[in-house]
Design an enzyme around this catalytic site. Structure first.
Site, PDB file in Angstrom:
ATOM      1  N   PRO A   9       0.788  -1.223   0.000  1.00 25.83           N
ATOM      2  CA  PRO A   9       0.000   0.000   0.000  1.00 25.83           C
ATOM      3  C   PRO A   9       0.823   1.278   0.000  1.00 25.83           C
ATOM      4  O   PRO A   9       1.845   1.377   0.686  1.00 25.83           O
ATOM      5  CB  PRO A   9      -0.824  -0.105   1.290  1.00 25.83           C
ATOM      6  CG  PRO A   9      -0.178  -1.145   2.102  1.00 25.83           C
ATOM      7  CD  PRO A   9       0.490  -2.083   1.154  1.00 25.83           C
ATOM      8  N   ASN A  10       0.326   2.231  -0.766  1.00 25.27           N
ATOM      9  CA  ASN A  10       0.865   3.597  -0.870  1.00 25.27           C
ATOM     10  C   ASN A  10       2.170   3.695  -1.656  1.00 25.27           C
ATOM     11  O   ASN A  10       2.663   4.796  -1.907  1.00 25.27           O
ATOM     12  CB  ASN A  10       1.026   4.235   0.522  1.00 25.27           C
ATOM     13  CG  ASN A  10      -0.295   4.308   1.260  1.00 25.27           C
ATOM     14  OD1 ASN A  10      -1.259   4.840   0.718  1.00 25.27           O
ATOM     15  ND2 ASN A  10      -0.361   3.763   2.463  1.00 25.27           N
ATOM     16  N   ARG A  17       5.153  10.915  -2.451  1.00 26.11           N
ATOM     17  CA  ARG A  17       4.773  10.594  -1.079  1.00 26.11           C
ATOM     18  C   ARG A  17       5.937  10.872  -0.139  1.00 26.11           C
ATOM     19  O   ARG A  17       6.988  10.225  -0.245  1.00 26.11           O
ATOM     20  CB  ARG A  17       4.415   9.109  -1.029  1.00 26.11           C
ATOM     21  CG  ARG A  17       4.149   8.595   0.355  1.00 26.11           C
ATOM     22  CD  ARG A  17       4.163   7.079   0.393  1.00 26.11           C
ATOM     23  NE  ARG A  17       3.860   6.617   1.727  1.00 26.11           N
ATOM     24  CZ  ARG A  17       4.089   5.385   2.160  1.00 26.11           C
ATOM     25  NH1 ARG A  17       4.634   4.482   1.367  1.00 26.11           N
ATOM     26  NH2 ARG A  17       3.787   5.059   3.392  1.00 26.11           N
ATOM     27  N   TYR A  22      10.996   8.967   1.669  1.00 22.80           N
ATOM     28  CA  TYR A  22      11.053   7.894   0.668  1.00 22.80           C
ATOM     29  C   TYR A  22      11.777   8.272  -0.625  1.00 22.80           C
ATOM     30  O   TYR A  22      11.920   7.442  -1.516  1.00 22.80           O
ATOM     31  CB  TYR A  22       9.623   7.421   0.349  1.00 22.80           C
ATOM     32  CG  TYR A  22       8.901   6.862   1.563  1.00 22.80           C
ATOM     33  CD1 TYR A  22       9.369   5.705   2.187  1.00 22.80           C
ATOM     34  CD2 TYR A  22       7.779   7.483   2.100  1.00 22.80           C
ATOM     35  CE1 TYR A  22       8.726   5.193   3.307  1.00 22.80           C
ATOM     36  CE2 TYR A  22       7.134   6.979   3.222  1.00 22.80           C
ATOM     37  CZ  TYR A  22       7.623   5.827   3.821  1.00 22.80           C
ATOM     38  OH  TYR A  22       6.990   5.320   4.930  1.00 22.80           O
ATOM     39  N   ASN A  73       8.131  -5.422  -0.673  1.00 20.25           N
ATOM     40  CA  ASN A  73       7.976  -4.275   0.226  1.00 20.25           C
ATOM     41  C   ASN A  73       6.512  -4.231   0.638  1.00 20.25           C
ATOM     42  O   ASN A  73       5.664  -3.747  -0.119  1.00 20.25           O
ATOM     43  CB  ASN A  73       8.379  -2.963  -0.446  1.00 20.25           C
ATOM     44  CG  ASN A  73       8.306  -1.794   0.531  1.00 20.25           C
ATOM     45  OD1 ASN A  73       7.760  -1.927   1.623  1.00 20.25           O
ATOM     46  ND2 ASN A  73       8.862  -0.663   0.141  1.00 20.25           N
ATOM     47  N   ALA A  76       2.893  -0.678   5.065  1.00 22.39           N
ATOM     48  CA  ALA A  76       2.413  -0.717   6.457  1.00 22.39           C
ATOM     49  C   ALA A  76       1.887  -2.101   6.863  1.00 22.39           C
ATOM     50  O   ALA A  76       1.784  -2.397   8.057  1.00 22.39           O
ATOM     51  CB  ALA A  76       1.336   0.339   6.648  1.00 22.39           C
ATOM     52  N   ASP A  86       1.126 -15.552   6.935  1.00 21.75           N
ATOM     53  CA  ASP A  86       0.702 -16.926   6.657  1.00 21.75           C
ATOM     54  C   ASP A  86       0.854 -17.255   5.174  1.00 21.75           C
ATOM     55  O   ASP A  86       1.203 -18.387   4.813  1.00 21.75           O
ATOM     56  CB  ASP A  86      -0.754 -17.135   7.094  1.00 21.75           C
ATOM     57  CG  ASP A  86      -0.900 -17.220   8.611  1.00 21.75           C
ATOM     58  OD1 ASP A  86       0.123 -17.297   9.313  1.00 21.75           O
ATOM     59  OD2 ASP A  86      -2.045 -17.198   9.093  1.00 21.75           O
ATOM     60  N   GLU A  97      12.214  -9.360   2.531  1.00 23.56           N
ATOM     61  CA  GLU A  97      11.453  -8.159   2.910  1.00 23.56           C
ATOM     62  C   GLU A  97      12.328  -6.935   2.687  1.00 23.56           C
ATOM     63  O   GLU A  97      13.474  -6.914   3.141  1.00 23.56           O
ATOM     64  CB  GLU A  97      11.049  -8.273   4.387  1.00 23.56           C
ATOM     65  CG  GLU A  97      10.278  -7.076   4.906  1.00 23.56           C
ATOM     66  CD  GLU A  97       9.954  -7.187   6.401  1.00 23.56           C
ATOM     67  OE1 GLU A  97       9.535  -8.273   6.856  1.00 23.56           O
ATOM     68  OE2 GLU A  97      10.135  -6.188   7.106  1.00 23.56           O
ATOM     69  N   HIS A  99      12.550  -2.481   2.652  1.00 22.91           N
ATOM     70  CA  HIS A  99      11.970  -1.177   2.974  1.00 22.91           C
ATOM     71  C   HIS A  99      12.892  -0.089   2.474  1.00 22.91           C
ATOM     72  O   HIS A  99      14.120  -0.193   2.600  1.00 22.91           O
ATOM     73  CB  HIS A  99      11.780  -1.022   4.486  1.00 22.91           C
ATOM     74  CG  HIS A  99      10.878  -2.052   5.066  1.00 22.91           C
ATOM     75  ND1 HIS A  99       9.514  -1.997   4.904  1.00 22.91           N
ATOM     76  CD2 HIS A  99      11.142  -3.182   5.754  1.00 22.91           C
ATOM     77  CE1 HIS A  99       8.970  -3.049   5.486  1.00 22.91           C
ATOM     78  NE2 HIS A  99       9.934  -3.796   6.006  1.00 22.91           N
ATOM     79  N   ARG A 106      12.588   4.902  13.032  1.00 23.97           N
ATOM     80  CA  ARG A 106      11.351   5.684  12.952  1.00 23.97           C
ATOM     81  C   ARG A 106      10.455   5.392  14.175  1.00 23.97           C
ATOM     82  O   ARG A 106      10.967   5.081  15.236  1.00 23.97           O
ATOM     83  CB  ARG A 106      10.663   5.367  11.618  1.00 23.97           C
ATOM     84  CG  ARG A 106      11.540   5.744  10.414  1.00 23.97           C
ATOM     85  CD  ARG A 106      10.859   5.457   9.090  1.00 23.97           C
ATOM     86  NE  ARG A 106       9.656   6.250   8.932  1.00 23.97           N
ATOM     87  CZ  ARG A 106       8.734   6.018   7.998  1.00 23.97           C
ATOM     88  NH1 ARG A 106       8.910   5.018   7.147  1.00 23.97           N
ATOM     89  NH2 ARG A 106       7.668   6.784   7.912  1.00 23.97           N
TER      90      ARG A 106
HETATM   91  C1  DQA Z   1       7.964   1.158   4.117  1.00 21.25           C
HETATM   92  C2  DQA Z   1       8.007   1.331   5.643  1.00 21.25           C
HETATM   93  C3  DQA Z   1       6.645   1.127   6.259  1.00 21.25           C
HETATM   94  O1  DQA Z   1       6.701   1.320   7.679  1.00 21.25           O
HETATM   95  C4  DQA Z   1       5.645   2.115   5.684  1.00 21.25           C
HETATM   96  O2  DQA Z   1       4.359   1.872   6.214  1.00 21.25           O
HETATM   97  C5  DQA Z   1       5.634   2.098   4.195  1.00 21.25           C
HETATM   98  C6  DQA Z   1       6.908   2.047   3.485  1.00 21.25           C
HETATM   99  C7  DQA Z   1       9.318   1.518   3.456  1.00 21.25           C
HETATM  100  O3  DQA Z   1       9.532   1.122   2.314  1.00 21.25           O
HETATM  101  O4  DQA Z   1      10.142   2.200   4.070  1.00 21.25           O
HETATM  102  O5  DQA Z   1       4.593   2.217   3.567  1.00 21.25           O
HETATM  103  O6  DQA Z   1       7.677  -0.197   3.818  1.00 21.25           O
END
Ligand code: DQA
Length: 146
Positions: A9-10, A17, A22, A73, A76, A86, A97, A99, A106
């Site tokens: 998301p996002n 953003r 980011y 990625n 949230a 799961d 994973e 980020h 943070r």
């Molecule tokens: C994120 C870190 C997460 O905490 C956040 O909610 C994101 C972006 C990152 O790429 O730094 O949406 O995954």
């Protein structure tokens, strides 16, 4: 060999953003530079982004049929989603994973990942380079395993 590059998301808003956190590169920029690097190595990449937990779960399920691994990625959902955890456990292909930001520098709630324990590793804090490092780490893992 095919890998899935999955974003939650996002992350479709990357570039506009919170650029102070980011950066100013977009998800399309990430796709372009990862494709360039992958084509020289003979690796195929699939890209998928969704703001919906269910669509991300479906993408993980589909990846188990034709991908060797996933760079993910989860946004949230990292900090909330037992369902995604799961799904990663269920598919039995390696997931890294990633980020963009350093989640440990943070808010407290970002320090907890429900997904990290079922991933082969986590990369955090290198901006869009985190995706590239994730692909490199996954390829290295797959090479060693075979
Ligand atoms: C994120 C870190 C997460 O905490 C956040 O909610 C994101 C972006 C990152 O790429 O730094 O949406 O995954």
């Amino acid at each position: 060999m095919k890998l899935l590059i999955l974003s939650g998301p996002n992350l479709n808003l990357l570039g506009t953003r919170e650029p102070e956190i980011y950066g100013s590169e977009t998800l399309e920029d990430v796709e372009r530079f990862l494709r360039e690097a992958a084509s020289s190595q003979g690796i195929e990449l699939d890209f998928f982004q969704s703001n919906s937990e269910g669509a991300l779960i479906d993408a993980l399920h589909a990846a188990r049929k034709d991908c060797a691994g996933v760079v993910f990625n989860p946004g949230a959902y990292t900090h909330t989603s037992i369902a995604l955890r799961d799904a990663i456990s269920a598919i039995q292909i390696p997931v890294v994973e990633v980020h963009l930001s350093n989640v440990h520098a943070r808010e407290e709630f970002r320090k907890r990942s429900y997904l990290a324990p079922v991933c082969i590793g986590t990369i955090s804090g290198f901006g869009t380079t985190s995706y590239r490092l994730g692909v490199d780490a996954l390829l290295d893992y797959l090479k060693r395993r075979h």
